[in-house]
Structure formats: structure tokens, C-alpha cells
Scaffold this active site. Structure first.
Site, PDB file in Angstrom:
ATOM      1  N   CYS A   1     -19.714 -29.703  -1.106  1.00  0.00           N
ATOM      2  CA  CYS A   1     -19.171 -29.289  -2.409  1.00  0.00           C
ATOM      3  C   CYS A   1     -17.908 -30.086  -2.727  1.00  0.00           C
ATOM      4  O   CYS A   1     -17.683 -30.499  -3.874  1.00  0.00           O
ATOM      5  CB  CYS A   1     -18.838 -27.794  -2.397  1.00  0.00           C
TER       6      CYS A   1
ATOM      7  N   ASP B   1      17.884 -45.260  11.859  1.00  0.00           N
ATOM      8  CA  ASP B   1      19.091 -45.681  11.163  1.00  0.00           C
ATOM      9  C   ASP B   1      20.259 -44.962  11.837  1.00  0.00           C
ATOM     10  O   ASP B   1      20.064 -43.970  12.557  1.00  0.00           O
ATOM     11  CB  ASP B   1      18.991 -45.302   9.686  1.00  0.00           C
TER      12      ASP B   1
END
Length: 778
Positions: free
Chosen positions: A78, A482
Site C-alpha cells: 500500500c 569542531d
């Protein structure tokens, strides 16, 4: 009106002369079709901007994206049918449907088509799409459970009654008279009819829809098997010849529906795990009519507006984003950040909608409501992740689609072989081969596990925003960090101003004026405690990773890295400044064409959980790197404290991007952890990107995963859970393949009966969902 959508509907009814609708109806509407007159339905109310506010978001200049929930989805086929059909509609640019949650994400070009046209296209193939909201989702889930339970009851009751008539025939072993046997056959047929017409109706409806659209869904083999067995039994009853199998038909349908009902309960439990946030905002709030007066009123949260003063009693949920006006208390933010300890709040502190007041009464000023709140933003990111399909899901869906076609061909070939070997067994072997297979387990194996994992990670403060993120995180073997705002707190403090020309006050005013409007942590540190309202800056432009340029009173100023400022006037960096940089502190320079003006020394502190996190990642076999825009010495100081060897400082965003590509070229699967706008390009390049929850909006939008509580400790826990999830996905896929490879040959040889096939098919789907639910356990 309870919301803008209802108001728009009512205004459209009256404005279009349809007021008689209210006059003539004799009951409140129970469904969308009853609630909207046909003439009004044709007006396309879902195209109304007020109606779309809560579930449609702009994603480009002309593109829009809607969050929908689909009604009528019964299997992975479906989902495939809807995706293929909607994708073919003019103007539709993307559509993704999550099988586990029944939620869809549809994107279209507003210049070419309208939302109402897309909804009509979905309705044309027998499904219904609604704007997603938590109340409708729960209502549809309750309706699905109720209907499924009734169908199961009818099938189980019919099975028991038919077995009562089948047992005497089996015990008689041919000694029963023909008239009595015919009477029992007719009684069995009558009792089987409700099972076929009501309990089995979804199988036949879905199969007919697939065949009429020239596609093969997962209910086609089931409907074909049940229909063939029932048809043959009816013919045997009418002609008083041959064998009847009404007992096996009812038993198969009952077992199949029972398995699907249990699977549905498990699937809905998995879906609720990612809908917890949507349930967090309360329906009502206590608003002061004129704060600080004590008069208050109870209003719907939807009526709150920015500036309202709201009382939050102990045990109540914060209804919107805002700040504390009065009171001291502790707030439970575990739902939003994963932090289990309550956070102290005083006057002026920020409150987030969805958190819970646990100690004393508070008064808050509302600042953001509805879709503008942090909770709504988190929910949108989760919806995006739920709708997107990772590679594993797409692969399983492709295999399942081809599997069904192969199964039908195999069943026909098996029936022909048995017709030649033993015609009396050909029908039942044919039926058994059709129903014993379980492509549903194959299609459920991955989405069920990923849905549960998404909810489990969210409870730990790890927000998954992309469909592929969990799989990519589980495969990551190298983490790049970072420095500022990620490994450190990201709140630099101005320690010293070293002036070359002019005084400190003038230098700070110039720096604060140049940094107006920037949300970078360094910019906030330079603005802190400085009033620069009277300084006018023109021609202001930023160079990512280097600094900012602006004109003040006819003079061009640069603020940023010392090398960036030195390019303007060509003077060398003073030796004293080089020593400070070499010691690891951050130095920001201010200068003009006339030379250096001042230097600002800033310091930042390492997050307390960073060292333990790095140690656990190393123990898990993960490689670690630091890519920082700060000076190499500053990056080295942090890296040495964490035991990280690969430390690269002084990198521009382009340098970070190139370095990360080099790691990927070496065969590494890289996870990038960053914070701020400077990290957006490199976050996009990594296989999986992770942003701190307090970082810039752009970084969070580009990231695949967001750490909601800014807590690095959640990172290694998230990695562990992602790896466990991938392991369970592999278990599910191995089970799905192994079951089909063993069950289908057994059915072809006649060793499996139809009722056994029904149990096997249902149990296979149920097993993969129950296995996926293990992920949610602590």
C-alpha cells in the site's frame, strides 16, 4: 473557534451561501465526508492558507511540504502504491511514506498543482489522506484497533462453530450418511460466509485495488488462496461431491487476523514512541488578564499570544516558549534534552514549551507559540526523519515487490506439478504456498526497528532528523569535532583588551558595532556589556571563518583573525600577541588601513563530559580528530586534554571540507560534530552530521542528528544504540529471508497445511516487530 482551520471552514460555508448546511443537519459530523458538504468539498479548503498553517511548510521559493497521515494502509505494498501513484502527479517533487507510523511527507511545486489535487489523487486509488495532528492520529489508531478486533472476533467465532460441524465428519471417517454430511456442509458454508464477507473483506478489497491498477500487492496471494479454497468448497457443497475445507478457511483467516492484530498493536506502540513530543503541550493554560493583578482565566493553549502572562503550577506542563517573570522553581526538561535532573529556573531564565514544572509556582511571559516554538521545530525534524527512507528500507521494499510476483508464478507451477502427482492435494498445496510466504516481514524488518530507535534516541536527548542517520551513525568509524561550542562550552569570555591605538572603551564599542546581528559565540562575547547603538556601520560583510568588514564614519575596519586584519594594512603581528596565540588562547584583532587598533583575548572552557566521551569512543574503536578554525595552539590545548592525536587548527571552512573529503577518500565513514554557521558546509559533506542543540539554526537544519541537551555524553550512548539497532535490523532481515526460504519449499512439498501457513505468516511479521521493540528497553 478552536483553531484557524475550523474558522476558515465556517467562514467558507457562510461566504458561499451554504449556511443551510448548519440548519438541516440533524447530528454533529462524525467523519470528514459528513462534516463537509459536497459543494464545499469541491472548493478545495485544504488550499486555504489558514488551514495549511499547522501542517504545511515552505521549503523553497515555490515548493511546499505537507505532513499527512494516511488511512487505509494495510501493508508495505500500500505504501509503495501510494508513493508511485502520487509521484506521478504533475507538480509533485517528492513523497515518502513511513509504513510503521502511516505518516507521509509530500512536496510539490505550488505553481503547478495544489494540495487538494494531491489529496484527490490519493482518494482516487481508495485511500484517504488527512493533515497530521496527534489527536487524529490517535483517533485513527483507535478506529483501526476497533475494526480489527471485530473482524478477528467474527473470524474466531466462525472458526469455532465450523469446527463443531467438521469434527463429526472427521470422526465418522466415511461412515456418515450423505444427507447428514450435506447438512453439516451447508451449515459450515453458512457460518463461513460472514468470515469471508466481513473478516476477509480487507484482503479482497486490497487485492482488487492492486489488480485493477495492474500492480501486485501483498494481499493478492492471501485473497487468491482464501478465494480459491472457499470457491472450491462451495462447489463441492452444491454438487455434493469432493472435499470441503470450510474449517481450514476460517481457521486460516482467524489466525492471520490474530497475528495482524498483535502486529498492529506492536506497530502502534512503536509509532507512539516518536509521537511523545506531540503529546507534550497541554490543551489549556492559566492566563492572567492583567499581570501583575491576580485575576486569571483558563484558556486554550491555541489562544495564547506573545506577551501573555501565564501561571504554571507545580506538576503542570509549560504551554509555550518564554521567560520567567516571577517565582523560583525547578523544571524537568528530560523530554526535550534527555537530562533527567531538574534545572533550576529564576526570573529572567528561559522556559521551553513541553517541559514540566516540578517544585513551585511560576509566572512566565509567553514569547513564542504554536509552530514557532522549539518543541514544534524538534517535532518537524522528527517528522522529516520518519518520512524519509534510508537505503535499507528502499532495498527491502524493492525485494518484497519482486518477491510477490515470483511467489505467484511459483504457486501456479507448484499447483500444476501437484495436479500431475496427486490432483486431490493440488488445491491445498497451491493455497498453502500462497499464504505461507511473508513479504510483510521483509518490509517491516527495517522501518519498525528504525521507528523504535528514533523514539529511544529522542528520550536520551539525541534527535534524529534524517532517515539515513541511524544507519550511517552505526557504520561511522571516525568522528571529527569542531572545537568552539562543541568540545568547549562555546561561551568565550573576554579576558583582556590590548590596545595599540586609542583607548579600551573605543575599541570595544567599534568591535561591538561590527558584530551587531551575529550569533557567533565570539561575537556575543565582544558585545557583552557594551552599548554600541549610536555607532552606524555600513557596507558590512562577513568572510566565513576569517572575520568581518564594515565602514564606520568613512573608515574601513576589519575584525577577526590577526592574519585576516593584517592583509588590510600589511603590518606584522606583534610578538606579544603571537605568544598569547601560542599559549592556546583565542585572539581577535581590530584594525584599519592605518594599522592595528586593538587585540581581544578570549578564553573558553572544556565541557566536563568531553574527556569521558572521547575515552569511550576510543574504546569503541572510533578514530578521533579536531578540525578547528581557532589557532593551532588553542586546538592543541583542547586536543591534549582529551587525548586526541589528530588536531588541526587554523582551518577555514574550505580547509575543513577538504580535510574531511581526504578522510573519506581513505575509506573512513565520518561523523562530523559541529556547532555554528561555519560548520554547515562540512556537516553537509560528512556521511552523518551531528549538531549541538544550542548551535545556529542553519547548522541544525543541515545536521542529520541534533544533541538536544548540548550533552556530549549522549553521543557515545547514541552510537551504541545505533549499532544495536543495525544489529536488530540484520536479525530481522535474516529471519525474514530464512523463514521464506524454509517455509515455501516445505509448503511446495505438501508438509504444511493452510492453517499452519496462516500461523507462520502472522508469527513471522509479529516476530520482527517484537524484536524491534527490544531497542526501546533501557
Amino acid at each position: 473557534m478552536c483553531c484557524a482551520g475550523c474558522q476558515a471552514v465556517a467562514q467558507a460555508i457562510v461566504a458561499n451561501g451554504l449556511g443551510d448546511y448548519y440548519r438541516h443537519r440533524d447530528a454533529m459530523p462524525e467523519s470528514q465526508r459528513e462534516a463537509l458538504p459536497t459543494a464545499l468539498d469541491e472548493l478545495g479548503l485544504f488550499d486555504h492558507p489558514d488551514v495549511q498553517k499547522s501542517f504545511v511548510q515552505p521549503v523553497g521559493e515555490h515548493e511546499q511540504e505537507a505532513a499527512l497521515i494516511l488511512e487505509g494502509i494495510t501493508c508495505a505494498a500500500c505504501v509503495w502504491l501510494n508513493e508511485v501513484h502520487v509521484r506521478k502527479q504533475p507538480g509533485v517533487t517528492a513523497v515518502d511514506i513511513n509504513y510503521a507510523t502511516r505518516r507521509a511527507r509530500v512536496r510539490w511545486d505550488a505553481r503547478v498543482t495544489r494540495l487538494s489535487a494531491i489529496l484527490e489523487a490519493i482518494a482516487a486509488i481508495g485511500y484517504r489522506a488527512h493533515p497530521y495532528d496527534i489527536a487524529r492520529s490517535e483517533a485513527l489508531a483507535q478506529k483501526e484497533r476497533k475494526v480489527a478486533l471485530w473482524r478477528l472476533f467474527v473470524a474466531a467465532f466462525g472458526m469455532m462453530q465450523v469446527m463443531m460441524y467438521a469434527i463429526p465428519v472427521y470422526l465418522a471417517d466415511g461412515d456418515m450418511t450423505l444427507d447428514i454430511e450435506q447438512l453439516l456442509r451447508w451449515a459450515s458454508m453458512v457460518l463461513t460466509l460472514p468470515v469471508i464477507l466481513y473478516s476477509s473483506a480487507p484482503f479482497f478489497r486490497s487485492a482488487w485495488r492492486d489488480i485493477s491498477l495492474r500492480r501486485v500487492g501483498m494481499d493478492v496471494p492471501v485473497a487468491l488462496g482464501v478465494g480459491a479454497a472457499f470457491g472450491a468448497s462451495v462447489w463441492a457443497t452444491l454438487t455434493a461431491s469432493g472435499e470441503v475445507y470450510f474449517d481450514s478457511v476460517t481457521m486460516f483467516v482467524a489466525f492471520l487476523l490474530g497475528g495482524r492484530y498483535l502486529e498492529m498493536l506492536a506497530r502502534q506502540k512503536a509509532a507512539r514512541s516518536v509521537e511523545t513530543l506531540a503529546r507534550a503541550i497541554p490543551a489549556f493554560a492559566t492566563r492572567f488578564t492583567a499581570w501583575p493583578d491576580s485575576a486569571s482565566e483558563r484558556v486554550a493553549v491555541a489562544e495564547l499570544r506573545a506577551g501573555d502572562a501565564v501561571q504554571i503550577k507545580p506538576g503542570e506542563t509549560v504551554p509555550a516558549d518564554g521567560t520567567v517573570l516571577d517565582g523560583v522553581s525547578a523544571i524537568d526538561e528530560s523530554l526535550l534534552t534527555g537530562e533527567s535532573r531538574p534545572v533550576a529556573k529564576h526570573a529572567g531564565d528561559v522556559l521551553t514549551g513541553g517541559s514540566v514544572n516540578v517544585e513551585s509556582p511560576l509566572v512566565m511571559r509567553v514569547e513564542r507559540v504554536g509552530e514557532a516554538t522549539r518543541l514544534a521545530a524538534i517535532q518537524r525534524l522528527m517528522e522529516r526523519a520518519a518520512a524519509e527512507k534510508p537505503h535499507l528500507v528502499k532495498m527491502a521494499d524493492r525485494i518484497a515487490g519482486r518477491f510477490i510476483i515470483g511467489l505467484l508464478l511459483l504457486a501456479v507451477a507448484t499447483a500444476m506439478a501437484w495436479w500431475w502427482i496427486d490432483p486431490s492435494r493440488a488445491l491445498w498445496v497451491f493455497v498453502t504456498v500462497l499464504v505461507v510466504s511473508c513479504p510483510c516481514a521483509l518490509s517491516l524488518a527495517t522501518p519498525a526497528a528504525l521507528t523504535v530507535a528514533t523514539g529511544a534516541l529522542a528520550r536520551r536527548g539525541v534527535l534524529v532528523t534524517r532517515g539515513h542517520a541511524i544507519e550511517a551513525l552505526a557504520r561511522a568509524d571516525h568522528f571529527v569535532f569542531d572545537k568552539t561550542g562543541t568540545l568547549t562550552h562555546g561561551h568565550p569570555v573576554l579576558e583582556e583588551v590590548i590596545t595599540v591605538r586609542g583607548d579600551e572603551a573605543q575599541a570595544r564599542r567599534l568591535a561591538a558595532a561590527l558584530e551587531q546581528g551575529s550569533e557567533h559565540p565570539v561575537a556575543r562575547a565582544l558585545r557583552a556589556g557594551v552599548a554600541a547603538d549610536g555607532v552606524l556601520v555600513s557596507d558590512q560583510r562577513a568572510t566565513t571563518g576569517a572575520g568581518i568588514v564594515g565602514v564606520i564614519e568613512g573608515v574601513i575596519w576589519r575584525l577577526g583573525r590577526p592574519t585576516f586584519v593584517a592583509e588590510m594594512h600589511g603590518q606584522p603581528i606583534p610578538e606579544s600577541i603571537q605568544k598569547i596565540v601560542g599559549a592556546g588562547d583565542t585572539v581577535i584583532a581590530l584594525g584599519s588601513v592605518d594599522g592595528w587598533q586593538a587585540f581581544f583575548r578570549l578564553t573558553d572552557t572544556l565541557r566536563p563530559e568531553a574527556a569521558a566521551m572521547a575515552a569511550r569512543l576510543r574504546a569503541a574503536g572510533i578514530g578521533l580528530s579536531i578540525f578547528s578554525g581557532d589557532s593551532p595552539a588553542a586546538a592543541r590545548r583542547i586536543g591534549d586534554a582529551l587525548g586526541i592525536l589528530d588536531i588541526r587548527g587554523g582551518l577555514t571552512p574550505e580547509d575543513k571540507h577538504a580535510a574531511l573529503k581526504t578522510l573519506q577518500a581513505e575509506g573512513r565513514t565520518v561523523a562530523m560534530v559541529g556547532d555554528g554557521v561555519n560548520d554547515a558546509p562540512v556537516l553537509a559533506q560528512a556521511q552523518v552530521s551531528i549538531a549541538m542543540g544550542g548551535g545556529a539554526d542553519l547548522a541544525r537544519a543541515n545536521a542529520d542528528i541534533v544533541l538536544l541537551g548540548n550533552d556530549l555524553a549522549a553521543l557515545d550512548g547514541g552510537l551504541s544504540l545505533a549499532r544495536r539497532t543495525l544489529g536488530i535490523v540484520r536479525q530481522n532481515l535474516v529471519w525474514a529471508f530464512a523463514y521464506n526460504f524454509l517455509a515455501i519449499p516445505a509448503a511446495m512439498t505438501g508438509w504444511v497445511t493452510p492453517w499452519m501457513a496462516g500461523i507462520g505468516m502472522s508469527a513471522s511479521s509479529l516476530l520482527v516487530v517484537l524484536n524491534a521493540l527490544r531497542i526501546g528497553r533501557d
